[in-house]
Scaffold this motif. Structure first.
Motif, PDB file in Angstrom:
ATOM      1  N   ASP A 110       0.853  -1.189   0.000  1.00 50.05           N
ATOM      2  CA  ASP A 110       0.000   0.000   0.000  1.00 50.05           C
ATOM      3  C   ASP A 110       0.890   1.241   0.000  1.00 50.05           C
ATOM      4  OD1 ASP A 110      -1.928   1.917   0.262  1.00 50.05           O
ATOM      5  OD2 ASP A 110      -2.744   1.193   2.166  1.00 50.05           O
ATOM      6  N   SER A 126      -0.716   4.741   1.120  1.00 52.35           N
ATOM      7  CA  SER A 126      -0.792   5.035   2.556  1.00 52.35           C
ATOM      8  C   SER A 126       0.558   5.477   3.102  1.00 52.35           C
ATOM      9  CB  SER A 126      -1.309   3.819   3.320  1.00 52.35           C
ATOM     10  OG  SER A 126      -2.643   3.537   2.983  1.00 52.35           O
ATOM     11  N   ARG A 151       1.450   9.148   4.629  1.00 56.13           N
ATOM     12  CA  ARG A 151       1.988   9.231   5.996  1.00 56.13           C
ATOM     13  C   ARG A 151       3.173  10.194   6.055  1.00 56.13           C
ATOM     14  NH1 ARG A 151       4.449   3.982   9.258  1.00 56.13           N
ATOM     15  NH2 ARG A 151       5.385   5.129  11.009  1.00 56.13           N
TER      16      ARG A 151
END
Length: 321
Positions: free
Chosen positions: A211, A214, A218
């Motif tokens: 992923d 993500s 972040r």
């Protein structure tokens, strides 16, 4: 991987896709994504030699279109394929007058290439081949303080950039930033990087990332080679310091810099002291919230993550399947 993204786009508009590869290195990945993979067992860098294996396959399956993605193509190879089916080529070098029906170039400077006007073209970042996960990413708001930085050096990292950066980072534990180092599956320095980063709480290693969106979201900033990853970072609005490690990345890195989208640290092949330059420029991003916000806004305005479906529809329309 960009071909898998385009394959997903074709699937969305109801078109079947099969992959033909020289070797079996990625056949499991392709099949896990649900696509047929025909392996020719040929040398990927001697493409004309594979024509006796390839042409019978094309004659058997009668494809509506063949999409070609390789830096080792020749005029004769392309012409032989075009005699069997409409041919589309993904390009970023304009090496010669390709005997194809359609050329794709989604680099920022794609429209600036002096292409001959004897075929169709789909040019520009609106066709950037990204995975579905990079669609509809929320607008980025730059934080006042940078806490997490992504380091992505590609699958093989032939110039050992990750290793050089980790060596540099061992001396930077006091700046309050965590560096997330993505190790590609072909990185030959993994063991040494693991040894050097052991005990360094500000260095986090990531392998087989499933992923990437993500992880990018972040992080407050990134370091990346000037390949397709830059378009993923744009979709996520991650201010980035980029660098060059291959000829086809030179103009790409320069274009991102000229557009005010990223900072360009230069060509790693000409300067093995480049990690210091990379972190010097990263310091500029860390210290300037307004610069990071401007970059994020420009990046997300340029890339919306819908290039694969947009391109699949355009190819379908241009070639009138």
């Amino acid at each position: 991987m960009r071909c898998l993204s385009l394959a997903d786009g074709f699937l969305e508009i109801g078109q079947d896709v099969a992959f033909i590869t020289a070797d079996d290195y990625l056949q499991d990945v392709i099949r896990e994504r649900g696509y047929e993979c025909i392996v020719l067992h040929t040398e990927y860098d001697h493409m004309e030699d594979e024509l006796p294996e390839l042409l019978p396959v094309l004659q058997d399956i009668h494809p509506r279109c063949v999409l070609l993605d390789s830096y080792y193509v020749t005029w004769d190879y392309m012409e032989a394929i075009r005699n069997e089916a409409p041919l589309v080529y993904i390009d970023d070098l304009n090496s010669f007058d390709y005997p194809v029906n359609l050329v794709i170039n989604y680099m920022l400077n794609g429209s600036m290439f002096a292409y001959p006007q004897n075929k169709q073209y789909l040019l520009g970042a609106e066709y950037a081949l990204l995975r579905k996960e990079f669609r509809d990413v929320p607008r980025r708001q730059a934080k006042e303080q940078v806490k997490d930085i992504l380091l992505s050096t590609g699958g093989a990292d032939s110039e050992h950039v990750a290793l050089g950066c980790v060596r540099h980072l061992r001396e930077r534990s006091g700046d309050g930033v965590t560096y997330h180092v993505v190790l590609g599956v072909m990185n030959q320095d993994t063991d040494e990087i693991e040894r050097l980063s052991a005990g360094c709480t500000h260095i986090v290693l990531h392998r087989k990332v499933s992923d990437m969106r993500s992880l990018m979201l972040r992080c407050d900033a990134a370091i990346s080679a000037a390949g397709t990853t830059l378009f993923e970072l744009c979709a996520c609005g991650v201010p980035t310091v980029t660098y060059v490690l291959a000829d086809n990345q030179i103009m790409n890195a320069a274009s991102f810099e000229e557009a005010g989208l990223m900072l360009n640290a230069g060509d790693i092949r000409n300067n093995h002291q480049l990690p210091a330059r990379i972190f010097e420029q990263m310091g500029t991003l860390i210290q300037n919230q307004s610069l990071r916000q401007r970059m994020a806004e420009r990046m997300q305005a340029l890339v919306d993550g819908k290039g694969a479906i947009r391109l699949a529809k355009a190819i379908h329309q241009e070639l009138v399947f």
